[in-house]
Design a protein around this motif. Structure first.
Motif, short mmCIF file in Angstrom:
data_model
loop_
_atom_site.label_atom_id
_atom_site.label_comp_id
_atom_site.label_asym_id
_atom_site.label_seq_id
_atom_site.Cartn_x
_atom_site.Cartn_y
_atom_site.Cartn_z
N ASP A 24 0.82 -1.22 0.00
CA ASP A 24 0.00 0.00 0.00
C ASP A 24 0.85 1.27 0.00
O ASP A 24 0.53 2.25 -0.69
CB ASP A 24 -0.93 0.00 1.21
CG ASP A 24 -2.11 -0.95 1.03
OD1 ASP A 24 -2.27 -1.47 -0.09
OD2 ASP A 24 -2.86 -1.17 1.99
N THR A 28 0.91 4.14 -2.96
CA THR A 28 0.53 5.53 -2.71
C THR A 28 1.54 6.49 -3.32
O THR A 28 1.17 7.53 -3.87
CB THR A 28 0.40 5.78 -1.20
OG1 THR A 28 -0.53 4.85 -0.65
CG2 THR A 28 -0.05 7.19 -0.92
N THR A 33 -4.10 2.94 -6.59
CA THR A 33 -4.89 2.34 -5.52
C THR A 33 -4.78 0.83 -5.60
O THR A 33 -4.42 0.28 -6.65
CB THR A 33 -6.37 2.74 -5.63
OG1 THR A 33 -6.90 2.24 -6.87
CG2 THR A 33 -6.52 4.26 -5.58
#
Length: 211
Positions: A24, A28, A33
């Motif tokens: 994640d 970012t 996403t």
């Protein structure tokens, strides 16, 4: 190992890591996403053996090995500042030409293959990426554009001798995804080194202050 197997293994591993949320933070930084990358990887896996024949050349273009990486590079390209776009595009084209020449040299003189060609091309590509830029998004753009262009230029050299050729073949997909995998490992290693150096400097500054 059969051609195309390595790329499938890497993509499945990435799919699992993304599903678990392990990537994640780097996603970012790139501006992606979890859902969008899961969809892109799933499409890449499904279309691994899908290709289209060009009407003006006896060449087939792979969906997963050529079209999707170039589309991904295009998606990143439009998000760069305008003043950087031409420079990055020029860097990608020059790097693709140089890698094509390097592959031609390896083909004509196999003695230079100190490693497997896939690994050797991946290492040379990574050196070029880190020499050109330190920005993660720009490196990803170059990776997704340079390798399909290199494969296309390389295949065109043998077009008169081949009845059927494919840009983005299973072999090219192995090269693309092994380079992507090594790029990820290099980023992780660099992050660990930076954190370790930061901790070392903090400990050293504390010890110096107590003297």
């Amino acid at each position: 190992m059969n051609e195309g197997t390595l790329s499938l293994i890497i993509q499945w591993c990435l799919l699992c890591l993304i599903w678990m949320g392990s990537l994640d933070r780097p996603l970012t930084k790139v501006g992606l996403t979890r859902a969008s990358l899961l969809a892109a990887l799933t499409l890449s896996l499904v279309s691994s053996f899908v290709s289209w024949k060009l009407y003006f050349l006896p060449v087939q273009v792979s969906m997963s090995g050529a079209i999707l990486p170039i589309l991904s590079a295009g998606w990143l390209y439009v998000r760069f500042p305008r003043e950087r776009r031409r420079l990055l595009l020029l860097a990608a084209l020059l790097t693709a030409v140089l890698l094509t020449l390097f592959r031609m040299v390896l083909f004509k003189d196999p003695v230079l293959l100190v490693l497997d060609e896939t690994t050797l091309i991946a290492i040379v590509t990574l050196v070029a990426l880190f020499a050109l830029t330190r920005d993660m998004r720009q490196q990803l753009f170059l990776l997704f554009l340079v390798l399909p262009l290199t494969d296309g230029l390389y295949m065109l050299q043998f077009l008169p001798q081949m009845e059927r050729s494919e840009i983005g073949s299973e072999y090219a997909q192995d090269m693309l995804w092994s380079t992507f995998f090594l790029w990820g490992l290099a980023l992780v290693a660099w992050s660990v080194v930076k954190k370790g150096w930061g901790v070392y400097r903090a400990v050293r500054s504390k010890s110096d202050s107590h003297r």
